[in-house]
Design a protein around this motif. Structure first.
Motif, PDB file in Angstrom:
ATOM      1  N   THR A  25       0.802  -1.224   0.000  1.00  0.00           N
ATOM      2  CA  THR A  25       0.000   0.000   0.000  1.00  0.00           C
ATOM      3  C   THR A  25       0.836   1.277   0.000  1.00  0.00           C
ATOM      4  OG1 THR A  25      -0.186  -0.109   2.410  1.00  0.00           O
ATOM      5  CG2 THR A  25      -1.959  -1.114   1.100  1.00  0.00           C
ATOM      6  N   ASN A  26       2.152   1.139  -0.050  1.00  0.00           N
ATOM      7  CA  ASN A  26       3.022   2.306  -0.143  1.00  0.00           C
ATOM      8  C   ASN A  26       3.605   2.453  -1.536  1.00  0.00           C
ATOM      9  OD1 ASN A  26       2.801   3.165   2.613  1.00  0.00           O
ATOM     10  ND2 ASN A  26       4.080   1.419   3.162  1.00  0.00           N
ATOM     11  N   GLY A  27       3.005   1.792  -2.513  1.00  0.00           N
ATOM     12  CA  GLY A  27       3.436   1.928  -3.890  1.00  0.00           C
ATOM     13  C   GLY A  27       4.896   1.579  -4.096  1.00  0.00           C
ATOM     14  N   LEU A  28       5.585   2.400  -4.890  1.00  0.00           N
ATOM     15  CA  LEU A  28       6.972   2.144  -5.246  1.00  0.00           C
ATOM     16  C   LEU A  28       7.892   2.173  -4.024  1.00  0.00           C
ATOM     17  CD1 LEU A  28       8.343   1.545  -7.960  1.00  0.00           C
ATOM     18  CD2 LEU A  28       8.922   3.970  -8.120  1.00  0.00           C
ATOM     19  N   ALA A  29       7.478   2.875  -2.967  1.00  0.00           N
ATOM     20  CA  ALA A  29       8.292   2.945  -1.748  1.00  0.00           C
ATOM     21  C   ALA A  29       8.528   1.563  -1.155  1.00  0.00           C
ATOM     22  CB  ALA A  29       7.630   3.858  -0.726  1.00  0.00           C
ATOM     23  N   ASP A  30       7.560   0.656  -1.309  1.00  0.00           N
ATOM     24  CA  ASP A  30       7.742  -0.693  -0.781  1.00  0.00           C
ATOM     25  C   ASP A  30       8.815  -1.449  -1.554  1.00  0.00           C
ATOM     26  OD1 ASP A  30       5.991  -0.610   1.360  1.00  0.00           O
ATOM     27  OD2 ASP A  30       4.267  -1.146   0.136  1.00  0.00           O
ATOM     28  N   THR A  31       8.912  -1.203  -2.848  1.00  0.00           N
ATOM     29  CA  THR A  31       9.977  -1.826  -3.633  1.00  0.00           C
ATOM     30  C   THR A  31      11.329  -1.250  -3.230  1.00  0.00           C
ATOM     31  OG1 THR A  31       8.482  -2.198  -5.508  1.00  0.00           O
ATOM     32  CG2 THR A  31      10.835  -2.246  -5.974  1.00  0.00           C
TER      33      THR A  31
ATOM     34  N   ALA B 176      18.878  -8.493  -6.696  1.00  0.00           N
ATOM     35  CA  ALA B 176      20.069  -8.817  -7.474  1.00  0.00           C
ATOM     36  C   ALA B 176      20.437  -7.663  -8.407  1.00  0.00           C
ATOM     37  CB  ALA B 176      19.839 -10.094  -8.283  1.00  0.00           C
ATOM     38  N   TYR B 177      19.449  -6.923  -8.846  1.00  0.00           N
ATOM     39  CA  TYR B 177      19.694  -5.676  -9.579  1.00  0.00           C
ATOM     40  C   TYR B 177      18.590  -4.696  -9.244  1.00  0.00           C
ATOM     41  CZ  TYR B 177      16.281  -7.404 -13.091  1.00  0.00           C
ATOM     42  OH  TYR B 177      15.163  -7.874 -13.726  1.00  0.00           O
ATOM     43  N   PHE B 178      18.935  -3.429  -9.291  1.00  0.00           N
ATOM     44  CA  PHE B 178      17.997  -2.368  -8.926  1.00  0.00           C
ATOM     45  C   PHE B 178      18.396  -1.129  -9.707  1.00  0.00           C
ATOM     46  CE2 PHE B 178      16.083   1.012  -6.486  1.00  0.00           C
ATOM     47  CZ  PHE B 178      14.934   0.461  -5.932  1.00  0.00           C
ATOM     48  N   GLU B 179      17.679  -0.846 -10.788  1.00  0.00           N
ATOM     49  CA  GLU B 179      18.035   0.249 -11.689  1.00  0.00           C
ATOM     50  C   GLU B 179      16.841   1.178 -11.877  1.00  0.00           C
ATOM     51  OE1 GLU B 179      19.560  -1.448 -15.283  1.00  0.00           O
ATOM     52  OE2 GLU B 179      21.125  -2.591 -14.236  1.00  0.00           O
ATOM     53  N   GLU B 180      16.996   2.405 -11.405  1.00  0.00           N
ATOM     54  CA  GLU B 180      15.926   3.388 -11.510  1.00  0.00           C
ATOM     55  C   GLU B 180      15.723   3.820 -12.961  1.00  0.00           C
ATOM     56  OE1 GLU B 180      16.034   5.855  -7.402  1.00  0.00           O
ATOM     57  OE2 GLU B 180      17.843   6.011  -8.634  1.00  0.00           O
ATOM     58  N   THR B 181      14.492   4.150 -13.286  1.00  0.00           N
ATOM     59  CA  THR B 181      14.177   4.593 -14.639  1.00  0.00           C
ATOM     60  C   THR B 181      12.933   5.465 -14.599  1.00  0.00           C
ATOM     61  OG1 THR B 181      13.832   3.835 -16.926  1.00  0.00           O
ATOM     62  CG2 THR B 181      12.701   2.600 -15.187  1.00  0.00           C
ATOM     63  N   GLN B 182      12.551   5.998 -15.736  1.00  0.00           N
ATOM     64  CA  GLN B 182      11.283   6.701 -15.887  1.00  0.00           C
ATOM     65  C   GLN B 182      10.549   6.099 -17.074  1.00  0.00           C
ATOM     66  OE1 GLN B 182      11.112  10.952 -16.060  1.00  0.00           O
ATOM     67  NE2 GLN B 182      11.239  11.114 -13.845  1.00  0.00           N
ATOM     68  N   ILE B 183       9.261   5.892 -16.899  1.00  0.00           N
ATOM     69  CA  ILE B 183       8.426   5.316 -17.939  1.00  0.00           C
ATOM     70  C   ILE B 183       7.332   6.327 -18.269  1.00  0.00           C
ATOM     71  CG2 ILE B 183       6.930   3.400 -18.601  1.00  0.00           C
ATOM     72  CD1 ILE B 183       9.836   2.579 -18.182  1.00  0.00           C
ATOM     73  N   ALA B 184       7.440   6.943 -19.421  1.00  0.00           N
ATOM     74  CA  ALA B 184       6.470   7.969 -19.837  1.00  0.00           C
ATOM     75  C   ALA B 184       6.291   9.028 -18.750  1.00  0.00           C
ATOM     76  CB  ALA B 184       5.125   7.327 -20.199  1.00  0.00           C
ATOM     77  N   GLY B 185       7.388   9.398 -18.096  1.00  0.00           N
ATOM     78  CA  GLY B 185       7.341  10.426 -17.068  1.00  0.00           C
ATOM     79  C   GLY B 185       6.999   9.923 -15.674  1.00  0.00           C
TER      80      GLY B 185
ATOM     81  N   ALA C  91      14.849  -7.236  -9.362  1.00  0.00           N
ATOM     82  CA  ALA C  91      14.438  -8.617  -9.093  1.00  0.00           C
ATOM     83  C   ALA C  91      15.433  -9.244  -8.138  1.00  0.00           C
ATOM     84  CB  ALA C  91      14.359  -9.429 -10.381  1.00  0.00           C
ATOM     85  N   THR C  92      14.984 -10.258  -7.409  1.00  0.00           N
ATOM     86  CA  THR C  92      15.863 -10.942  -6.472  1.00  0.00           C
ATOM     87  C   THR C  92      16.840 -11.877  -7.183  1.00  0.00           C
ATOM     88  OG1 THR C  92      14.168 -12.636  -6.155  1.00  0.00           O
ATOM     89  CG2 THR C  92      14.235 -10.827  -4.552  1.00  0.00           C
ATOM     90  N   ARG C  93      16.560 -12.188  -8.430  1.00  0.00           N
ATOM     91  CA  ARG C  93      17.482 -12.993  -9.232  1.00  0.00           C
ATOM     92  C   ARG C  93      17.643 -12.324 -10.580  1.00  0.00           C
ATOM     93  NH1 ARG C  93      15.868 -19.110 -10.377  1.00  0.00           N
ATOM     94  NH2 ARG C  93      14.281 -18.079 -11.635  1.00  0.00           N
ATOM     95  N   ASP C  94      18.874 -12.170 -11.028  1.00  0.00           N
ATOM     96  CA  ASP C  94      19.137 -11.500 -12.293  1.00  0.00           C
ATOM     97  C   ASP C  94      19.109 -12.509 -13.435  1.00  0.00           C
ATOM     98  OD1 ASP C  94      19.879  -9.902 -14.376  1.00  0.00           O
ATOM     99  OD2 ASP C  94      21.647  -9.047 -13.401  1.00  0.00           O
ATOM    100  N   SER C  95      18.005 -12.515 -14.167  1.00  0.00           N
ATOM    101  CA  SER C  95      17.844 -13.435 -15.300  1.00  0.00           C
ATOM    102  C   SER C  95      17.772 -12.680 -16.619  1.00  0.00           C
ATOM    103  CB  SER C  95      16.582 -14.284 -15.109  1.00  0.00           C
ATOM    104  OG  SER C  95      16.638 -15.038 -13.919  1.00  0.00           O
ATOM    105  N   ARG C  96      18.273 -11.463 -16.622  1.00  0.00           N
ATOM    106  CA  ARG C  96      18.157 -10.652 -17.843  1.00  0.00           C
ATOM    107  C   ARG C  96      18.900 -11.260 -19.021  1.00  0.00           C
ATOM    108  NH1 ARG C  96      19.839  -4.967 -15.294  1.00  0.00           N
ATOM    109  NH2 ARG C  96      21.264  -6.418 -14.206  1.00  0.00           N
TER     110      ARG C  96
ATOM    111  N   ASP D 296      12.218  -7.582 -15.167  1.00  0.00           N
ATOM    112  CA  ASP D 296      11.135  -7.177 -14.271  1.00  0.00           C
ATOM    113  C   ASP D 296      11.175  -5.667 -14.083  1.00  0.00           C
ATOM    114  OD1 ASP D 296      12.422  -9.807 -12.243  1.00  0.00           O
ATOM    115  OD2 ASP D 296      11.061  -9.985 -13.926  1.00  0.00           O
ATOM    116  N   LEU D 297      10.045  -5.034 -14.278  1.00  0.00           N
ATOM    117  CA  LEU D 297       9.921  -3.589 -14.139  1.00  0.00           C
ATOM    118  C   LEU D 297       8.768  -3.273 -13.198  1.00  0.00           C
ATOM    119  CD1 LEU D 297      10.443  -0.594 -15.044  1.00  0.00           C
ATOM    120  CD2 LEU D 297       8.864  -1.049 -16.942  1.00  0.00           C
ATOM    121  N   VAL D 298       9.027  -2.425 -12.203  1.00  0.00           N
ATOM    122  CA  VAL D 298       7.975  -1.964 -11.296  1.00  0.00           C
ATOM    123  C   VAL D 298       7.775  -0.475 -11.554  1.00  0.00           C
ATOM    124  CG1 VAL D 298       7.167  -1.838  -8.919  1.00  0.00           C
ATOM    125  CG2 VAL D 298       8.762  -3.641  -9.595  1.00  0.00           C
ATOM    126  N   VAL D 299       6.531  -0.072 -11.801  1.00  0.00           N
ATOM    127  CA  VAL D 299       6.216   1.318 -12.120  1.00  0.00           C
ATOM    128  C   VAL D 299       5.217   1.857 -11.103  1.00  0.00           C
ATOM    129  CG1 VAL D 299       5.385   2.923 -13.880  1.00  0.00           C
ATOM    130  CG2 VAL D 299       6.531   0.807 -14.570  1.00  0.00           C
ATOM    131  N   GLY D 300       5.468   3.050 -10.593  1.00  0.00           N
ATOM    132  CA  GLY D 300       4.516   3.686  -9.698  1.00  0.00           C
ATOM    133  C   GLY D 300       3.437   4.401 -10.487  1.00  0.00           C
TER     134      GLY D 300
END
Length: 212
Positions: free
Chosen positions: A126-132, A140-149, A156-161, A167-171
């Protein structure tokens, strides 16, 4: 190419999506209704932090909350059929029974039918992106980005790229984030699966804007 040749890889993709989705829910305590436990003693609510550029745990605030009622009720509404076709997906998507509940799409190209994506609103957090962001150290990887602003993070906990999973999490509001999990097992994006995920995320954000 016979469709049964794709089946084992497709099942692997669904299983991977399930694991990823569950790993993103570990910020939730066992409290009533799955409400996320405040990560610090001073956890500003949406109104008290409205003038700040970041939320709890350093997660960026969304520029403007997007409508989420339809998205939560039916994750397949994250993309219209035209949106899906525009990014190379077969429409309509299909609801799944994993947690958090999401919608699956496969590639519209018969030769790439094993490729697919899942879009799931993470309603348990319930805290949106803050929980991520609170789970940054366990990723295993954590890379900030912007998606359409809108703020997002590849994590992700395992890097399978390198094997086609991204895996992308968007607020979409400061209280709700959406996870997009892609599995690319064929074609040019096998070693660069985050590129199509970002494209699909952009299509989702732009579609949600039309719901306003």
């Amino acid at each position: 190419m016979r469709s049964d040749q794709h089946t084992p890889k497709h099942i692997t993709w669904i299983a991977a999506g399930t694991v990823v989705a569950l790993s993103l829910l570990t910020a939730c305590s066992g409290g009533t209704g799955g409400t996320a436990e405040p990560p610090a003693s001073s956890n500003p609510g949406p109104s008290s932090s409205s003038n700040s550029s970041s939320t709890t745990n350093g997660a960026p605030k969304v520029p403007a909350p997007l409508p989420t009622e339809k998205l939560i009720a039916n994750p397949c509404s994250a993309l219209s059929d035209d949106d899906a076709k525009a990014v190379g997906l077969a429409a309509p998507g299909k609801l799944n029974d994993i947690t958090p509940r999401g919608c699956d799409w496969q590639s519209a190209d018969p030769e790439l039918k094993a490729n697919g994506i899942t879009i799931s609103p993470i309603t348990q957090n319930t805290n949106g992106l803050a929980d991520t962001y609170s789970m940054k150290s366990s990723q295993a990887y954590f890379e900030e980005t912007q998606i359409a602003g809108y703020p997002g993070v590849f994590a992700a906990t395992r890097d399978s790229r390198k094997t086609g999973v991204c895996d992308l999490v968007v607020g979409v509001t400061d209280q709700l984030s959406v996870v997009i999990v892609a599995s690319i097992v064929r074609g040019k994006n096998v070693e660069n699966p985050c590129a199509p995920v970002a494209k699909i995320g952009t299509a989702m954000i732009n579609h949600l804007k039309t719901e306003s």
